[in-house]
Design an enzyme around this catalytic site. Sequence first.
Site, mmCIF file in Angstrom:
data_model
loop_
_atom_site.group_PDB
_atom_site.id
_atom_site.type_symbol
_atom_site.label_atom_id
_atom_site.label_comp_id
_atom_site.label_asym_id
_atom_site.label_seq_id
_atom_site.Cartn_x
_atom_site.Cartn_y
_atom_site.Cartn_z
ATOM 1 N N ASP A 42 7.582 56.020 41.296
ATOM 2 C CA ASP A 42 8.056 56.444 39.980
ATOM 3 C C ASP A 42 9.373 57.210 40.120
ATOM 4 O OD1 ASP A 42 7.032 57.088 36.975
ATOM 5 O OD2 ASP A 42 8.119 58.804 37.804
ATOM 6 N N TYR A 47 16.818 61.412 37.795
ATOM 7 C CA TYR A 47 16.472 62.044 39.078
ATOM 8 C C TYR A 47 17.600 61.888 40.116
ATOM 9 C CZ TYR A 47 11.583 61.718 37.342
ATOM 10 O OH TYR A 47 10.436 61.785 36.607
ATOM 11 N N LYS A 72 13.325 55.189 34.216
ATOM 12 C CA LYS A 72 13.314 55.731 32.848
ATOM 13 C C LYS A 72 14.714 55.819 32.253
ATOM 14 C CE LYS A 72 9.483 58.571 34.435
ATOM 15 N NZ LYS A 72 9.840 58.929 35.818
ATOM 16 N N HIS A 105 12.568 58.314 28.551
ATOM 17 C CA HIS A 105 12.211 59.506 29.332
ATOM 18 C C HIS A 105 11.657 60.642 28.475
ATOM 19 C CE1 HIS A 105 13.200 61.491 33.434
ATOM 20 N NE2 HIS A 105 12.136 62.043 32.903
#
Length: 273
Positions: A42, A47, A72, A105
């Site tokens: 994930d 990120y 996301k 997200h």
Amino acid sequence: MNFKLNNGVLVPSIGFGTWQISNEDAYEATLNAIKIGYRHIDTAYAYQNEEAIGRAIKDSKIDRSELFITSKLPSDIKSYDGAKEYFNKSLNLLNLEYLDLYLIHAPWPWSNIGLDCKDGNIEAWKAMVELYKNGYIRSIGVSNFLESDIKPLIEATGFIPHVNQIRFFIGNTQEKLLKYCQDNNILVEAYSPLATGNILNDKNIIEVANKHNVTVAQVAIRYCIERNTLPLPKSTNLERQKMNLDVDFKLDKEDLEKLNKVHNKELDRPLRS
Ligand code: A2P
């Protein structure tokens, strides 16, 4: 073991969470995770580690069809064109031809929590439904959405998200939202299943862990599965990665009753800060 989405797609029941793993650390952490058996990773554009994760996926030499990869749409992208543009950015960074799951997200930008982005979410959702129907994504969903955020998407498109990924752990189970999702066949994925490390000293969880001769982290991860949610534990440490995957034990009714009563006011908030 797998969870099955409402379109029949199977999802490996524990995912490797990569939030807060830098691009520098993500290559080794992900490669190790895949080596020891994780088949579900994930990540998210936000990120900033997709590039390293993509390299680890390639170098693992595991057949793409055996892996389940999620990314996301950034929380501040709330348009049809933006959704397509950022989906392609993630695909390029990950160096993949398709994703297994793509999520919005959050219902609002992290920089403006609570902002009404209903129309923008619908636009993004329309783009994602199209990408799904055209075979670029095997399943689509949302993250950090409440029932009131999900309903407008379904009303506008008739398309029910396959997944809602939320902050979920012992003592923060968002029962009303969980029930709404499960009643509507939306799989709940649990991010921060260890409350980012903050539930590891809880007296009640320690008691249950001792009873089964497992660790508190293992109880916390197993608890998510027992509640029919899919845990996404994060660890950069090989031994802890292994431990988090090794949860093949059963919590009984008495354990679940005890764990369901754990309540940590400090941690009981629906969102990551
Ligand atoms: P580390 O990466 O050094 O292992 P969450 O999954 O809820 O976000 O929690 C992640 C945090 O918990 C990280 O700080 C991680 O540190 C730590 N952690 C992950 N797995 C374990 C474990 N099995 N035992 C103790 N701490 C863990």
